[in-house]
Design a protein around this motif. Structure first.
Motif, PDB file in Angstrom:
ATOM      1  N   TYR A   9      -7.326 -24.141 -18.794  1.00 29.31           N
ATOM      2  CA  TYR A   9      -8.593 -23.668 -19.350  1.00 29.31           C
ATOM      3  C   TYR A   9      -9.626 -23.559 -18.243  1.00 29.31           C
ATOM      4  O   TYR A   9      -9.685 -24.402 -17.352  1.00 29.31           O
ATOM      5  CB  TYR A   9      -9.135 -24.629 -20.412  1.00 29.31           C
ATOM      6  N   ARG A  10     -10.459 -22.546 -18.326  1.00 29.52           N
ATOM      7  CA  ARG A  10     -11.583 -22.417 -17.384  1.00 29.52           C
ATOM      8  C   ARG A  10     -12.538 -23.586 -17.582  1.00 29.52           C
ATOM      9  O   ARG A  10     -13.057 -24.141 -16.621  1.00 29.52           O
ATOM     10  CB  ARG A  10     -12.304 -21.083 -17.606  1.00 29.52           C
ATOM     11  N   HIS A  11     -12.755 -23.975 -18.849  1.00 28.50           N
ATOM     12  CA  HIS A  11     -13.564 -25.147 -19.194  1.00 28.50           C
ATOM     13  C   HIS A  11     -12.857 -25.907 -20.307  1.00 28.50           C
ATOM     14  O   HIS A  11     -12.587 -25.340 -21.363  1.00 28.50           O
ATOM     15  CB  HIS A  11     -14.953 -24.746 -19.690  1.00 28.50           C
ATOM     16  N   HIS A  12     -12.564 -27.170 -20.064  1.00 29.01           N
ATOM     17  CA  HIS A  12     -11.969 -28.047 -21.071  1.00 29.01           C
ATOM     18  C   HIS A  12     -13.012 -29.128 -21.335  1.00 29.01           C
ATOM     19  O   HIS A  12     -13.321 -29.921 -20.455  1.00 29.01           O
ATOM     20  CB  HIS A  12     -10.668 -28.643 -20.558  1.00 29.01           C
ATOM     21  N   VAL A  13     -13.562 -29.114 -22.548  1.00 30.41           N
ATOM     22  CA  VAL A  13     -14.708 -29.946 -22.899  1.00 30.41           C
ATOM     23  C   VAL A  13     -14.268 -31.074 -23.825  1.00 30.41           C
ATOM     24  O   VAL A  13     -13.649 -30.822 -24.863  1.00 30.41           O
ATOM     25  CB  VAL A  13     -15.797 -29.104 -23.598  1.00 30.41           C
ATOM     26  N   PHE A  14     -14.588 -32.299 -23.434  1.00 32.12           N
ATOM     27  CA  PHE A  14     -14.251 -33.471 -24.234  1.00 32.12           C
ATOM     28  C   PHE A  14     -15.524 -34.146 -24.728  1.00 32.12           C
ATOM     29  O   PHE A  14     -16.398 -34.492 -23.929  1.00 32.12           O
ATOM     30  CB  PHE A  14     -13.443 -34.478 -23.408  1.00 32.12           C
ATOM     31  N   PHE A  15     -15.610 -34.336 -26.047  1.00 28.11           N
ATOM     32  CA  PHE A  15     -16.697 -35.074 -26.673  1.00 28.11           C
ATOM     33  C   PHE A  15     -16.186 -36.453 -27.041  1.00 28.11           C
ATOM     34  O   PHE A  15     -15.181 -36.575 -27.749  1.00 28.11           O
ATOM     35  CB  PHE A  15     -17.147 -34.384 -27.967  1.00 28.11           C
ATOM     36  N   CYS A  16     -16.867 -37.496 -26.581  1.00 28.10           N
ATOM     37  CA  CYS A  16     -16.534 -38.843 -27.035  1.00 28.10           C
ATOM     38  C   CYS A  16     -16.929 -38.933 -28.500  1.00 28.10           C
ATOM     39  O   CYS A  16     -18.077 -38.686 -28.857  1.00 28.10           O
ATOM     40  CB  CYS A  16     -17.288 -39.898 -26.229  1.00 28.10           C
ATOM     41  N   THR A  17     -15.971 -39.247 -29.357  1.00 26.42           N
ATOM     42  CA  THR A  17     -16.248 -39.404 -30.792  1.00 26.42           C
ATOM     43  C   THR A  17     -15.829 -40.798 -31.267  1.00 26.42           C
ATOM     44  O   THR A  17     -15.608 -41.022 -32.448  1.00 26.42           O
ATOM     45  CB  THR A  17     -15.526 -38.316 -31.621  1.00 26.42           C
ATOM     46  N   ASN A  18     -15.725 -41.719 -30.322  1.00 21.22           N
ATOM     47  CA  ASN A  18     -15.298 -43.078 -30.633  1.00 21.22           C
ATOM     48  C   ASN A  18     -16.271 -43.759 -31.603  1.00 21.22           C
ATOM     49  O   ASN A  18     -17.481 -43.608 -31.479  1.00 21.22           O
ATOM     50  CB  ASN A  18     -15.207 -43.896 -29.337  1.00 21.22           C
ATOM     51  N   VAL A  19     -15.716 -44.504 -32.555  1.00 18.42           N
ATOM     52  CA  VAL A  19     -16.516 -45.281 -33.509  1.00 18.42           C
ATOM     53  C   VAL A  19     -16.087 -46.733 -33.408  1.00 18.42           C
ATOM     54  O   VAL A  19     -14.907 -47.054 -33.541  1.00 18.42           O
ATOM     55  CB  VAL A  19     -16.326 -44.772 -34.957  1.00 18.42           C
ATOM     56  N   ARG A  20     -17.064 -47.600 -33.164  1.00 19.75           N
ATOM     57  CA  ARG A  20     -16.796 -49.038 -33.104  1.00 19.75           C
ATOM     58  C   ARG A  20     -17.244 -49.697 -34.399  1.00 19.75           C
ATOM     59  O   ARG A  20     -18.022 -49.141 -35.166  1.00 19.75           O
ATOM     60  CB  ARG A  20     -17.548 -49.655 -31.935  1.00 19.75           C
ATOM     61  N   LYS A  21     -16.803 -50.925 -34.585  1.00 18.35           N
ATOM     62  CA  LYS A  21     -17.198 -51.714 -35.752  1.00 18.35           C
ATOM     63  C   LYS A  21     -18.659 -52.115 -35.633  1.00 18.35           C
ATOM     64  O   LYS A  21     -19.181 -52.272 -34.519  1.00 18.35           O
ATOM     65  CB  LYS A  21     -16.325 -52.966 -35.856  1.00 18.35           C
ATOM     66  N   PRO A  22     -19.353 -52.292 -36.776  1.00 16.39           N
ATOM     67  CA  PRO A  22     -20.746 -52.752 -36.731  1.00 16.39           C
ATOM     68  C   PRO A  22     -20.856 -54.049 -35.922  1.00 16.39           C
ATOM     69  O   PRO A  22     -19.999 -54.921 -36.000  1.00 16.39           O
ATOM     70  CB  PRO A  22     -21.083 -52.994 -38.196  1.00 16.39           C
ATOM     71  N   GLY A  23     -21.894 -54.141 -35.114  1.00 20.76           N
ATOM     72  CA  GLY A  23     -22.114 -55.316 -34.292  1.00 20.76           C
ATOM     73  C   GLY A  23     -21.499 -55.227 -32.909  1.00 20.76           C
ATOM     74  O   GLY A  23     -21.832 -56.010 -32.029  1.00 20.76           O
ATOM     75  N   GLU A  24     -20.580 -54.287 -32.714  1.00 22.36           N
ATOM     76  CA  GLU A  24     -20.026 -54.075 -31.379  1.00 22.36           C
ATOM     77  C   GLU A  24     -20.970 -53.181 -30.597  1.00 22.36           C
ATOM     78  O   GLU A  24     -21.959 -52.689 -31.127  1.00 22.36           O
ATOM     79  CB  GLU A  24     -18.635 -53.431 -31.477  1.00 22.36           C
TER      80      GLU A  24
END
Length: 109
Positions: A9-24
């Motif tokens: 790909y000319r541009h390969h775009v990654f979005f962090c979509t990580n979800v942690r537990k409340p309080g982390e």
């Protein structure tokens, strides 16, 4: 045929979509990252750039920069961005992906 490797790909775009537990520690997925990724996918399709050899938008798990706010990275350049709104994502798409210029005000150092 050239022996030089070329990215798929000319541009390969990654979005962090990580979800942690409340309080982390903070996580991008709880601060609009999924919606921003979906918006980027839609814009790239509208611009007819969603095809092999051009642009790919993907999810990523934690990229260890969540304390800086929702983040994304564009390869093969390895440019990291933070964003707060769809307008910021649009600016990254229009300026970096389409225009070939880095958006300094959104770049993560």
């Amino acid at each position: 045929m050239s022996s030089e490797a070329r990215p798929f790909y000319r541009h390969h775009v990654f979005f962090c979509t990580n979800v942690r537990k409340p309080g982390e520690r903070r996580s991008c997925g709880l601060h609009g990252a999924v919606e921003a990724r979906d918006h980027a996918k839609k814009r790239i399709k509208e611009l007819q750039l969603a095809r092999p050899g051009s642009v790919r938008i993907n999810n990523a798990g934690c990229m260890e920069r969540c304390e800086l706010g929702p983040c994304m990275v564009i390869y093969p350049q390895g440019i990291w961005y933070g964003y707060e709104s769809e307008a910021d994502v649009d600016e990254i798409i229009d300026t970096h992906i389409v225009g070939g210029q880095i958006v300094d005000r959104l770049r993560l150092k």
